[in-house]
Design a protein around this motif. Structure first.
Motif, short mmCIF file in Angstrom:
data_model
loop_
_atom_site.label_atom_id
_atom_site.label_comp_id
_atom_site.label_asym_id
_atom_site.label_seq_id
_atom_site.Cartn_x
_atom_site.Cartn_y
_atom_site.Cartn_z
N ARG A 22 0.84 -1.21 0.00
CA ARG A 22 0.00 0.00 0.00
C ARG A 22 0.87 1.25 0.00
O ARG A 22 1.10 1.86 -1.04
N ASP A 23 1.47 1.61 1.14
CA ASP A 23 2.30 2.82 1.18
C ASP A 23 3.55 2.60 0.31
O ASP A 23 3.99 3.51 -0.40
N LEU A 82 -7.06 -0.16 3.40
CA LEU A 82 -7.11 1.22 3.88
C LEU A 82 -8.41 1.90 3.43
O LEU A 82 -8.95 1.61 2.35
N HIS A 106 -8.62 -0.38 8.01
CA HIS A 106 -7.73 0.66 8.54
C HIS A 106 -8.27 2.01 8.08
O HIS A 106 -8.18 2.37 6.91
N SER A 148 -6.10 5.66 12.24
CA SER A 148 -4.89 6.50 12.14
C SER A 148 -5.27 7.96 12.07
O SER A 148 -5.88 8.41 11.10
N GLU A 150 -4.14 10.94 10.83
CA GLU A 150 -3.06 11.30 9.91
C GLU A 150 -2.35 12.57 10.39
O GLU A 150 -2.99 13.47 10.93
N ASN A 176 -3.05 4.06 15.53
CA ASN A 176 -1.75 4.25 14.88
C ASN A 176 -1.39 5.73 14.95
O ASN A 176 -2.26 6.59 14.80
N PRO A 178 0.72 8.18 13.07
CA PRO A 178 1.61 8.39 11.93
C PRO A 178 2.44 9.67 12.03
O PRO A 178 1.94 10.72 12.44
N THR A 180 3.38 11.34 9.40
CA THR A 180 3.05 11.31 7.97
C THR A 180 4.09 11.99 7.08
O THR A 180 4.36 11.53 5.98
N HIS A 211 3.82 4.66 12.58
CA HIS A 211 3.94 4.63 11.12
C HIS A 211 4.80 5.84 10.76
O HIS A 211 4.32 6.97 10.79
#
Ligand code: KIV
Ligand code: ZN
Length: 527
Positions: A22-23, A82, A106, A148, A150, A176, A178, A180, A211
């Motif tokens: 994904r990422d 996601l 997620h 998450s 973000e 999570n 992140p 980012t 993350h």
């Protein structure tokens, strides 16, 4: 302390959440097709990762299908999809994850002032409500929901605590945090995790995950600081690939936790001898070469150049090695084979390197190996891997290189004659171009009828020395469809041609597969 993990009374488990698909796939230029994604997912499962984030299903039909395929085949790991904090995304994720044995949705939503004001144009109260609604909705689809916030590392802490408490109450089992944009520094980021544990009243009902992005080269350091402060899930990618400068590299995190268990007191269940094999697979499918000095998986990671170091390692490996090469599946040391080695020897060495070839592929690889022994003084593991990867037939070759003649020089326009074989017939084309490689690609386009647009070209030597093989990786767009091609040879022009042909053959295979599904459609590849 070196190779052994000592002095721990109790070791906590850190979950490994892999987001290579994904990422990692969001890295500019890294696009894998569905079959490649599935192969990577199965390799990740063998590696022992706890959670595989397979994609972002709402983004495209291709992403949806990939997540579904991974959900169908992966049995032991959790498969995550996601979703933004909106119903449409959560529906798509839930649908794609239906076949999964252990699905996870997620959900993410930004919480920093910058994102609220400029991107989302929402008030803090609206954000809390959206997050709670999304988690509540996702929990109706599955028990395992991760949330998450973000840009958490740039969010107001008090607001972050409020959001986390609310989403945990709504049913998020993992929260999570992140980083980012890769802005965090290890100490304050570690403290953020400690502060979350101290200030979110219901935090013991959720696993804290991290993350981290690598914009300042600190993704691994930040993740480890978080683990030291109580994070028990780390999100990471193989070879550290990902958006912009990438994500925390899984191999580095896992080996740091393992090698310095005395410091962290935490373990993962990663089957570390599989690490190099998965790293090679991801590098091959994304077309991103691994730098020789890359920690853990780089070609030089276990090589000792200095005489003093070599002497020390021979006397006692722990003098200069804090990990054993075999602990990460790194076998490439020294001269391994020569012209007297047989086919069985090649087969067994490749097997040790994690590569199993079909009979025909082995036959071709053996021919190439013998040729190489004539051209090169020494044949190394890396040479064998390059040849084998070249000969693995992921798709049936429609076009194969028969021969190549190149005339090039300082003050002349390059001139090439390329001969390709297809369906038993040999076709020849002469062409000129800006350079010999360009001229060859012009000739190949003419011969195959595939109009490829070269997006990226990279060459690196497989080993050291003047007679080293060159490995070329290309990313070519055929009607907007990006395809990665790899080719290796002691002649760099030949390696360039092989890489381009590899991409052409993959594009042909994809076009034929589509044509079989929908015979009426012309995909612009004249086969
Ligand atoms: O970097 C990020 O914030 C993300 C989230 C979707 C977790 O990738
Ligand atoms: Zn990310």
């Amino acid at each position: 302390m070196g190779r052994k993990t000592v002095g721990m009374a109790k070791q906590d488990r850190v979950l490994i959440f892999d987001t290579t698909l994904r990422d990692g796939e969001q890295a500019p230029g890294a696009s894998m097709n569905q079959r490649e994604k599935l192969e990577v997912a199965l390799a990740l499962e063998r590696l022992g990762v706890d959670i595989i984030e397979a994609g972002f299903p709402v983004i495209s039909k291709g992403d949806f299908e990939s997540v579904r395929m991974v959900a169908q085949k992966v049995r032991s790991a959790v498969v995550a999809g996601l979703a933004r904090a909106v119903k449409k995304d959560i529906d798509a994720a839930a649908e794609a994850l239906k076949p999964a044995q252990r699905p996870r949705i997620h959900v993410f939503l930004a919480t920093s002032k910058i994102h609220l004001e400029h991107k989302l144009k929402k008030t803090p109260d609206e954000i809390v409500q959206m997050a709670v609604d999304a988690v509540t909705y996702a929990r109706r689809k599955t028990d395992d929901v991760e949330f998450s916030p973000e840009d958490a590392s740039r969010s107001d802490k008090t607001f972050l605590y409020r959001v986390l408490e609310a989403v945990i109450k709504a049913g998020a089992r993992t929260v999570n945090i992140p980083d980012t944009v890769g802005y965090a520094m290890p100490e304050p980021y570690g403290k953020l995790i400690a502060d979350i544990r101290a200030n979110v009243p219901n935090i013991n009902k959720a696993v804290i995950s991290v993350h981290c992005h690598n914009d300042l080269g600190l993704a691994v350091a930040n993740s480890l600081a978080a683990v030291k402060n109580g994070a028990r899930q780390v999100e990471c990618t193989i070879n550290g690939i990902g958006e912009r400068a990438g994500n925390a590299a899984m191999e580095e995190l896992v080996m740091a936790l393992r090698t310095r268990g005395d410091y962290f007191g935490a373990v993962t269940t990663i089957n570390t001898p599989e690490i190099c094999r998965v790293s090679r697979l991801v590098s091959k499918y994304t077309g991103f070469a691994v730098a020789p000095n890359k920690a853990i998986v780089g070609g030089n990671a276990f090589r000792h150049e200095s005489g003093i170091h070599q002497d020390g390692v021979l006397k006692e490996p722990t003098t200069y090695e804090i990990m054993r090469p075999e602990d990460v599946g790194f076998i490439g040391v020294g001269l391994v084979m020569g012209k007297h080695s047989g086919r069985a020897g090649l087969k067994s060495r490749l097997k040790q390197l994690g590569i199993e070839l079909a009979q025909e592929e082995l036959g071709r690889a053996f021919e190439r190996f013998k040729d190489l022994c004539d051209k090169k003084k020494e044949v190394f593991d890396e040479d064998l891997v390059a040849i084998a990867q070249d000969e693995v037939q992921e798709v049936k070759d429609v076009w194969a290189l028969e021969s190549l003649v190149v005339t090039s020089g300082t003050h002349i326009k390059p001139d090439v004659a390329v001969r390709l074989r297809s369906a038993g017939k040999v076709h020849e084309k002469k062409a000129t171009g800006d350079g010999p490689v360009d001229a060859c690609y012009v000739a190949i386009d003419e011969l195959t009828g595939c109009r490829g647009k070269l997006l990226h070209y990279a060459i690196q030597s497989v080993t050291q020395g003047q007679d080293a093989m060159g490995e070329v990786r290309v990313c070519v767009s055929f009607n907007g469809q990006k395809v990665i091609g790899i080719g290796a040879s002691t002649d760099v022009i030949e390696a360039s041609v092989k890489a381009y042909l590899n991409a052409v053959n993959k594009a042909c295979a994809a076009a034929m597969a589509k044509k079989q599904k929908s015979p009426g459609i012309d995909f612009g590849l004249q086969l």
